[in-house]
Design a protein around this motif. Sequence first.
Motif, short mmCIF file in Angstrom:
data_model
loop_
_atom_site.label_atom_id
_atom_site.label_comp_id
_atom_site.label_asym_id
_atom_site.label_seq_id
_atom_site.Cartn_x
_atom_site.Cartn_y
_atom_site.Cartn_z
N GLY A 263 51.42 -49.66 -65.40
CA GLY A 263 51.12 -50.96 -65.42
C GLY A 263 50.19 -51.47 -66.45
O GLY A 263 50.75 -52.57 -67.32
N GLN A 264 49.32 -50.60 -66.87
CA GLN A 264 48.65 -50.97 -68.13
C GLN A 264 49.39 -50.84 -69.19
O GLN A 264 49.18 -51.86 -70.39
N LEU A 265 50.16 -49.96 -69.48
CA LEU A 265 50.71 -49.41 -70.84
C LEU A 265 52.01 -50.56 -70.88
O LEU A 265 52.26 -51.06 -71.85
N ALA A 266 52.56 -50.87 -69.66
CA ALA A 266 53.66 -52.05 -69.96
C ALA A 266 52.94 -53.31 -70.22
O ALA A 266 53.62 -54.10 -71.06
N HIS A 267 51.99 -53.70 -69.59
CA HIS A 267 51.02 -54.65 -70.06
C HIS A 267 50.67 -54.92 -71.70
O HIS A 267 51.17 -55.93 -72.45
N LYS A 268 50.16 -53.66 -72.13
CA LYS A 268 49.86 -53.68 -73.48
C LYS A 268 51.31 -54.04 -74.57
O LYS A 268 51.08 -54.58 -75.63
N LEU A 269 52.24 -53.49 -73.97
CA LEU A 269 53.72 -53.58 -74.75
C LEU A 269 54.26 -54.99 -74.54
O LEU A 269 54.67 -55.65 -75.35
N THR A 270 54.32 -55.33 -73.40
CA THR A 270 55.13 -56.57 -73.04
C THR A 270 54.50 -57.89 -73.60
O THR A 270 55.26 -58.81 -73.96
N ARG A 271 53.20 -57.85 -73.51
CA ARG A 271 52.39 -59.18 -74.06
C ARG A 271 52.58 -59.29 -75.14
O ARG A 271 52.73 -60.61 -75.89
N LEU A 272 53.10 -58.44 -76.31
CA LEU A 272 53.44 -58.33 -77.65
C LEU A 272 54.92 -58.58 -77.69
O LEU A 272 55.30 -58.56 -79.05
N GLY A 273 55.73 -58.74 -76.75
CA GLY A 273 57.15 -58.87 -76.84
C GLY A 273 57.83 -57.77 -77.39
O GLY A 273 59.13 -57.38 -77.69
N LEU A 274 57.16 -56.53 -76.91
CA LEU A 274 57.89 -55.30 -77.36
C LEU A 274 58.43 -54.42 -76.10
O LEU A 274 58.06 -54.65 -75.07
N PRO A 275 59.52 -53.50 -76.65
CA PRO A 275 59.96 -52.77 -75.29
C PRO A 275 59.15 -51.78 -74.95
O PRO A 275 58.49 -51.29 -75.71
N SER A 276 59.20 -51.76 -73.48
CA SER A 276 58.14 -50.85 -72.84
C SER A 276 59.07 -49.67 -72.20
O SER A 276 58.76 -49.03 -71.11
N ALA A 277 59.97 -49.29 -72.98
CA ALA A 277 60.67 -47.78 -72.60
C ALA A 277 59.91 -46.82 -73.30
O ALA A 277 59.90 -46.54 -74.37
N VAL A 278 59.32 -46.24 -72.22
CA VAL A 278 58.47 -45.01 -72.49
C VAL A 278 58.61 -43.77 -71.58
O VAL A 278 58.23 -43.97 -70.46
N PRO A 279 58.68 -42.53 -72.02
CA PRO A 279 58.76 -41.38 -71.37
C PRO A 279 57.35 -41.17 -71.04
O PRO A 279 56.42 -40.99 -71.94
N MET A 280 56.71 -41.04 -69.76
CA MET A 280 55.56 -40.64 -69.25
C MET A 280 55.44 -39.30 -68.59
O MET A 280 56.07 -39.30 -67.40
N VAL A 281 54.69 -38.28 -69.12
CA VAL A 281 54.89 -36.82 -68.51
C VAL A 281 53.57 -36.36 -68.21
O VAL A 281 52.75 -35.92 -69.09
N PRO A 282 53.22 -35.75 -66.96
CA PRO A 282 52.05 -35.29 -66.71
C PRO A 282 52.05 -33.76 -67.31
O PRO A 282 52.96 -33.04 -67.25
N VAL A 283 51.28 -33.36 -68.14
CA VAL A 283 50.98 -32.24 -68.99
C VAL A 283 49.73 -31.47 -68.81
O VAL A 283 48.87 -31.84 -68.72
N ARG A 284 49.94 -29.97 -68.44
CA ARG A 284 49.01 -29.21 -68.63
C ARG A 284 48.20 -28.75 -69.77
O ARG A 284 48.93 -28.42 -70.68
N LEU A 285 47.04 -28.89 -69.85
CA LEU A 285 46.30 -28.69 -71.18
C LEU A 285 44.98 -28.06 -70.75
O LEU A 285 44.41 -28.14 -69.80
N SER A 286 44.17 -27.58 -71.78
CA SER A 286 42.83 -26.88 -71.72
C SER A 286 42.19 -27.51 -72.77
O SER A 286 42.50 -27.90 -73.87
N GLY A 287 40.60 -27.23 -72.54
CA GLY A 287 39.86 -27.71 -73.91
C GLY A 287 39.26 -29.12 -73.83
O GLY A 287 38.53 -29.56 -74.67
N ILE A 288 39.73 -30.11 -72.71
CA ILE A 288 39.34 -31.48 -73.14
C ILE A 288 38.79 -31.81 -71.59
O ILE A 288 39.35 -31.64 -70.57
N GLY A 289 37.60 -32.35 -71.56
CA GLY A 289 36.70 -33.03 -70.25
C GLY A 289 37.13 -34.62 -70.63
O GLY A 289 37.16 -35.11 -71.68
N VAL A 290 37.04 -35.14 -69.55
CA VAL A 290 37.05 -36.69 -69.40
C VAL A 290 35.88 -37.23 -69.14
O VAL A 290 35.24 -37.16 -68.05
N GLY A 291 35.21 -37.83 -70.06
CA GLY A 291 33.87 -38.60 -69.87
C GLY A 291 33.99 -40.29 -70.06
O GLY A 291 35.13 -40.97 -69.89
N CYS A 292 32.64 -40.56 -70.57
CA CYS A 292 32.57 -42.08 -70.37
C CYS A 292 32.41 -42.73 -72.07
O CYS A 292 31.44 -42.22 -72.46
#
Length: 274
Positions: free
Chosen positions: A92-121
Amino acid sequence: MTTQDRGLAALGLDGVPALQPLTYPGLPVTAPSLLTGAELLPLHARTGGLGAWTVDGSTAGGPLDAVLGRLGQPPVAGRRPVIAVGSNASPGQLAHKLTRLGLPSAVPMVPVRLSGIGVGCSAHIGRAGYVAAAPYPAPATRATLVVSWLDATQLAAVDATELPNYRRVPLPGDAYGMTLPSGERLFGAYVYVSARGVLADPLTGLPRPGGGDQAALLDVLLDASPRLRELLGPDAASWVRRAAADAELRARGTLLFAEEGWVLPWTELPLPPG
């Protein structure tokens, strides 16, 4: 399930944190998918590269590259993979960022396993009033994060929503152990790192976890700082309402993070050891 059932609203994935800040980071995709405007079509992993993965859809089925071609959009080879640690994982957020600018929102979105990155604020208050997520180096961490394949125009548009508080940096896939659901390795991807650093937990000195309940996070920060509470309180709802309406308040609140001693100046993602 038919394509009529794959609308973002029907899937409960049409929320836009930029418009409803306390819902940040929004709901991410949980399986490989192709975002096409207001729909999210299943994308089935197979060997041979992402472009050969198959898309479900009564009118849009077939190999991903063929589907993108029918939509008049660049194939996978003409796109760049971008890791999301916050709301860019929300269709929903990604589509909003693109469509509000009139851009196509055709985007492959894939969960990927990875290491070495934490999610903070990230140690700043964003335009919508929320405190967004940011990555930090965490060598022992193994996680699943959503990767979106953006074409050049889409990438420039998303870049513009992240500047000046974030910088897009490349990460090598072998160093971060990036693995697609097909079992194949992803050779590399971009990620947005905070130019402001990340917030620390005052009790531990470690990065404060990000990407969770935004209202709870803001309430904790308000409780921890009388000056912040005076500026943006008394609660999370008042925080986002005031901050979204006033750039000066956002700047003053961001400065208070540093004055309270909460900021870890981690603005890079060095290669993990080994």
